[in-house]
Design a protein around this motif. Structure first.
Motif, PDB file in Angstrom:
ATOM      1  N   ALA A 118       0.956  -1.180  -0.200  1.00 27.67           N
ATOM      2  CA  ALA A 118       0.383   0.257  -0.041  1.00 27.67           C
ATOM      3  C   ALA A 118       0.792   1.021  -0.549  1.00 27.67           C
ATOM      4  O   ALA A 118       2.002   1.418   0.799  1.00 27.67           O
ATOM      5  N   ALA A 119       0.553   1.900  -0.351  1.00 22.20           N
ATOM      6  CA  ALA A 119       1.091   3.443  -1.570  1.00 22.20           C
ATOM      7  C   ALA A 119      -0.034   4.016  -0.646  1.00 22.20           C
ATOM      8  O   ALA A 119      -0.813   4.578  -1.107  1.00 22.20           O
ATOM      9  N   HIS A 154       2.016  -1.660  -6.571  1.00 19.31           N
ATOM     10  CA  HIS A 154       0.990  -0.157  -5.598  1.00 19.31           C
ATOM     11  C   HIS A 154      -0.508  -0.724  -5.638  1.00 19.31           C
ATOM     12  O   HIS A 154      -0.777  -0.546  -6.411  1.00 19.31           O
ATOM     13  N   LEU A 155      -0.584  -0.495  -4.357  1.00 21.03           N
ATOM     14  CA  LEU A 155      -2.268  -0.321  -4.254  1.00 21.03           C
ATOM     15  C   LEU A 155      -1.944   0.862  -3.919  1.00 21.03           C
ATOM     16  O   LEU A 155      -1.508   1.232  -2.772  1.00 21.03           O
ATOM     17  N   VAL A 156      -2.106   2.119  -4.523  1.00 19.58           N
ATOM     18  CA  VAL A 156      -2.363   3.341  -3.133  1.00 19.58           C
ATOM     19  C   VAL A 156      -4.420   3.991  -2.612  1.00 19.58           C
ATOM     20  O   VAL A 156      -4.982   3.903  -3.975  1.00 19.58           O
ATOM     21  N   GLN A 198       1.436   2.321 -13.714  1.00 20.38           N
ATOM     22  CA  GLN A 198       0.465   1.265 -13.827  1.00 20.38           C
ATOM     23  C   GLN A 198       0.371   0.476 -12.807  1.00 20.38           C
ATOM     24  O   GLN A 198       0.194  -0.148 -12.743  1.00 20.38           O
ATOM     25  N   VAL A 199       0.151   1.386 -11.845  1.00 18.84           N
ATOM     26  CA  VAL A 199      -0.399   0.575 -10.508  1.00 18.84           C
ATOM     27  C   VAL A 199      -1.991   0.412 -10.276  1.00 18.84           C
ATOM     28  O   VAL A 199      -2.216  -0.140 -11.506  1.00 18.84           O
ATOM     29  N   ARG A 200      -1.496  -0.898 -10.026  1.00 17.52           N
ATOM     30  CA  ARG A 200      -2.445  -1.775  -9.445  1.00 17.52           C
ATOM     31  C   ARG A 200      -4.090  -1.857  -9.577  1.00 17.52           C
ATOM     32  O   ARG A 200      -5.237  -1.717 -10.026  1.00 17.52           O
ATOM     33  N   GLY A 201      -4.245  -0.363  -8.245  1.00 17.03           N
ATOM     34  CA  GLY A 201      -5.510   0.321  -7.830  1.00 17.03           C
ATOM     35  C   GLY A 201      -5.707   1.554  -6.919  1.00 17.03           C
ATOM     36  O   GLY A 201      -4.476   1.619  -6.746  1.00 17.03           O
ATOM     37  N   VAL A 202      -6.280   1.969  -6.731  1.00 16.26           N
ATOM     38  CA  VAL A 202      -6.785   2.655  -5.960  1.00 16.26           C
ATOM     39  C   VAL A 202      -7.758   2.673  -5.380  1.00 16.26           C
ATOM     40  O   VAL A 202      -8.844   2.828  -5.354  1.00 16.26           O
ATOM     41  N   VAL A 248      -4.560  -6.531   1.169  1.00 13.62           N
ATOM     42  CA  VAL A 248      -5.522  -7.421   0.152  1.00 13.62           C
ATOM     43  C   VAL A 248      -6.967  -6.952   0.387  1.00 13.62           C
ATOM     44  O   VAL A 248      -7.349  -6.934   1.314  1.00 13.62           O
ATOM     45  N   VAL A 249      -7.481  -7.339  -1.251  1.00 15.47           N
ATOM     46  CA  VAL A 249      -8.976  -6.673  -1.652  1.00 15.47           C
ATOM     47  C   VAL A 249      -9.428  -8.141  -1.591  1.00 15.47           C
ATOM     48  O   VAL A 249      -8.566  -9.058  -2.736  1.00 15.47           O
TER      49      VAL A 249
END
Length: 272
Positions: A118-119, A154-156, A198-202, A248-249
């Motif tokens: 997580a960022a 990263h997940l921001v 190109q982060v995985r999600g926000v 973890v989502v």
């Protein structure tokens, strides 16, 4: 505060150890509390999901959670209920297909995309001055100057402090006399930058990744079209450091779903 802790059970440890081994970290992050494999078995776990309730805040036009009791222990020997739940209520994931025709539905988001470091970008000070605040590229660049470049794994998470208004729907929507909602979100330029990284999600602790006053959802259209996903209505993010947590989502794998309610867990190194 809707933040809760409990011990990490053995079952997910092996999965997360493997994910950490392949996800990598930015240089500065990896020099922090040590390799995640060293602390995951003893991790602290923060629950970042709001409980689903019939009276929780929902986006205008959505249907509230419906709950019907079908059986009770006293009458039937077991307790069971029927739920009628929308795909985008409570803490939930927006799949790419939500705004990008032909893109991945929630059940087709690869499992490895649903976890990562997580960022946490803190804009609570800006939001305290302006409830319509739009997270800017400058906010992300300031985070990168201190913690290193954002990486594809990263997940921001955007911490606005808005979760403190949950579950008061009036305060959470913050609509004016004309019905226009006022809560913070991301600018389209910020979405462009996140796609470049190109982060995985926000994720965000508000009703939408777009600012409340936006009715055309430009940020949704831009980011989801790139194959990433959103996490909306996150609970209090104040327990998370800017770096060092592993996310973890867990959205419901609804077949062909545009999104789904989710539990979201942040794993933190043990204290001491």
């Amino acid at each position: 505060m809707n933040t809760r802790y409990w011990k990490l059970l053995p079952f997910p440890v092996a999965l997360l150890l493997g994910a950490c081994a392949t996800s990598g970290n930015s240089g500065r992050e990896s020099r922090g509390a040590g390799s995640p494999s060293a602390w995951l078995p003893r991790a602290r776990v923060v629950d970042l999901a709001h409980p689903l309730t019939p009276d929780m805040p929902i986006f205008p036009g959505a249907a509230p959670l419906g709950v019907t009791v079908l059986g009770t222990v006293e009458r039937d020997g077991y307790f069971i209920r029927q739920l009628v739940v929308g795909e985008h209520i409570g803490t939930h994931v927006d799949a790419p297909a939500h705004f990008a025709p032909g893109a991945a539905t929630v059940d087709r988001i690869p499992p490895e995309m649903l976890m990562g470091p997580a960022a946490v970008v803190d804009v609570t000070a800006q939001v305290a001055q302006n409830p319509d605040y739009e997270v800017s590229p400058a906010d992300l660049e300031a985070w990168e100057r201190e913690h290193g470049p954002l990486q594809p794994q990263h997940l921001v998470l955007i911490r606005t402090g808005w979760a403190a208004r949950w579950p008061d729907e009036k305060r959470y929507r913050n609509a004016d006399a004309a019905g226009v909602m006022h809560f913070p979100g991301l600018s389209v330029a910020t979405s462009h930058l996140l796609r470049q990284r190109q982060v995985r999600g926000v994720g965000i602790d508000t009703l939408s990744t777009d600012p409340g006053s936006n009715t055309t959802f430009e940020q949704h259209r831009d980011f989801l079209a790139g194959g990433g996903y959103h996490i909306e209505n996150l609970a209090d993010l104040s327990m998370l450091p800017p770096v060092g947590a592993f996310l973890v989502v867990s959205p419901l794998p609804v077949k062909d779903g545009s999104g789904a309610p989710a539990r979201v867990f942040a794993l933190l190194p043990p204290e001491g």
